[in-house]
Design an enzyme around this catalytic site. Structure first.
Site: not given
Length: 526
Positions: A91, A150
């Protein structure tokens, strides 16, 4: 880093001051036609990010059971890139690459990092103008909600941001199926949200429902300026919890299952086995033993269809707004995910299922219902949006604008799609092959015309077949000769091999480059 921040402040202040005085002169001269666009002429941007969505969407024709009618209709409105890949199969570094327009081998963000540390992570991140901020400089109002970074927007790159709801939730009080501590390889260090089942009862209780609703609210408002509106959906990131009605759309007894070959890893390098090991996650063997593989795949499919519905809600709001005919839409996933292939239920590898993602652009001047099979990357989103919006290019972008492909899809394309996972570990994808090189110099090669599932590594005993030598030579030109250190606040906890190297990579990311594994790791078995 304090000195860097001070220099960055003065550099930004000077640049903005110069632009303040020169901008009116440009309007009176012919500096560029792009700055002459009025607010009414500038297109709005709708930026839709989906977490952990692999290439299982109907338009990519990989999984025959998946239902994604809203992603389908977006693709029909514009151009679908069928060979798009992430720059990092996890991510945080993927999203940092998207937002900076720079590769991990430039920023040093190879692994996870908290958003609040991104800007000061390295000189490259400190001196970057992040994607929404670049549009802000051209008079755009920037708004976002959900998982665009994120975290929420702890990097502070949007002017307005929606409330953060329970990030991977809501969740029941206890796990429903999978308990990592009871899994096949648990090492006691890291855990995972991996689990699946019917929860909660109502769509409205899901965090992603709120993020879609927030974006819808913005589309129903009158905005004096052109806007950059981002909405990030968490599903199908684990846990695969969705209300029962979404699971009911898939019969676990009849769904098509991913290709699984128990001997698939026999021909890959030892380094690849070490790098991609994910102790907290289930394996295919484990889920077969527990009779849960079909249920887990079903829950992923349901999570994808749930998110597709949220995409549809946002697209409906756009269609019913005054912005319908002057909004560029981009939809993408940050990376893919294995659902049993290669005995894995995880991302975090350089193989196709983890790197390939949907990528769609639609909007004014974008041809409808068109495809491109050129190898492109998420890093190309930044310069593409800038060009499509008529803004001046950001010379710091390492991605390439896809606008020429949008306008003339069969033009020559100069480079492969590049994915990196830690210093020295790189995948290069063309229209026909994938070539992977690891830190120790070991390699993999797959012919996608003959082996789309990547089950046969063509490099045997470090020998590349002669018919592929020219292809490998061409893509190898894109492998960095040296790698910057891993940023100080970067981290990766998935397995002991990488954990051992993380602190060493922060000092010197090249110390293991092209060196064989030591005896301990060269013979290690998980």
């Amino acid at each position: 880093m304090e000195l860097n921040r001070l220099l960055y402040f003065f550099k930004t202040f000077f640049r903005n001051s110069v632009l303040f005085f020169l901008f009116p002169l440009c309007l009176l001269s012919s500096c560029t036609s792009k700055v002459e666009l009025t607010y009414e002429q500038k297109p709005n941007i709708l930026f839709i990010a989906i977490d952990d969505l692999n290439d299982w969407v109907e338009v990519l024709k990989v999984n025959p059971d998946i239902k994604t009618p809203n992603i389908n209709r977006l693709a029909e409105r514009g151009m679908l890139f069928t060979n798009a890949h992430t720059q990092a199969p996890i991510c945080a570094p993927s999203r940092v690459s998207i937002m900076t327009g720079k590769y991990p081998h430039t920023t040093g963000v190879y692994f996870q990092i908290k958003d609040e540390f991104v800007r000061e992570a390295s000189d490259q991140t400190l001196n970057s103008v992040y994607l929404p901020q670049y549009f802000e400089r051209y008079g755009y109002k920037t708004m976002g909600a959900g998982k665009l970074w994120h975290g929420n927007d702890e990097a502070n790159t949007f002017q307005e941001y929606g409330e953060r709801r329970e990030w991977f939730g809501p969740r029941p009080d206890e796990r429903m199926v999978y308990v990592p501590e009871e899994g096949p390889n648990y090492d006691g260090v890291n855990s995972t949200n991996t689990d699946w089942g019917a929860f909660p009862e109502k769509d409205e209780d899901m965090s992603d429902y709120y993020y879609a609703s927030w974006a819808i609210d913005q589309l129903q408002k009158d905005h004096e300026k052109p806007f950059f509106l981002g909405v990030g959906f968490v599903r199908p990131h684990v846990p695969w919890y969705v209300p029962q009605k979404w699971l009911d759309m898939y019969n676990p007894d009849s769904i098509s299952m991913p290709s699984y070959n128990p001997k698939d890893l026999a021909d890959i390098p030892q380094y690849a086995k070490l790098l991609t090991h994910t102790p907290p996650m289930p394996t295919t063997e484990y889920l077969l033993e527990k009779d849960e593989w079909r249920q887990a795949v079903r829950a992923y499919l349901a999570s994808v269809t749930w998110t597709d519905y949220q995409v549809g809600r946002v697209l409906d709001a756009l269609d019913n707004s005054s912005y319908k005919d002057n909004t560029i839409v981009v939809l993408f996933s940050d990376h893919g995910y294995h659902l049993g292939e290669k005995n894995r239920f995880a991302k975090m590898s350089l193989w196709e299922r983890d790197t390939r993602v949907p990528l769609i652009f639609s909007g004014p001047s974008i041809p409808k219902n068109t495809l491109s099979a050129k190898p492109v990357g998420l890093i190309d989103i930044y310069p593409t949006l800038v060009e499509l919006a008529g803004l001046s290019e950001n010379p710091d972008n390492e991605g390439l604008s896809l606008a020429p492909l949008v306008q003339q899809k069969n033009i020559p394309w100069p480079r492969p799609a590049i994915t990196e996972f830690g210093p020295g570990n790189i995948s290069l994808r063309t229209e026909t092959i994938r070539f992977i090189q690891y830190e120790d110099g070991s390699q993999e090669l797959y012919d996608h015309e003959l082996d789309p599932e990547e089950q046969t590594n063509l490099i045997i005993n470090a020998v590349i077949p002669s018919s592929y030598l020219n292809d490998v030579k061409n893509v190898s030109a894109y492998i960095p000769s040296s790698w910057p250190p891993l940023v100080e606040n970067g981290y990766y906890r998935q397995n002991s091999f990488v954990r051992e190297r993380v602190e060493q990579w922060k000092i010197d990311a090249n110390q293991f480059l092209n060196k064989p594994l030591d005896e301990t790791w060269s013979t290690h078995e998980w």
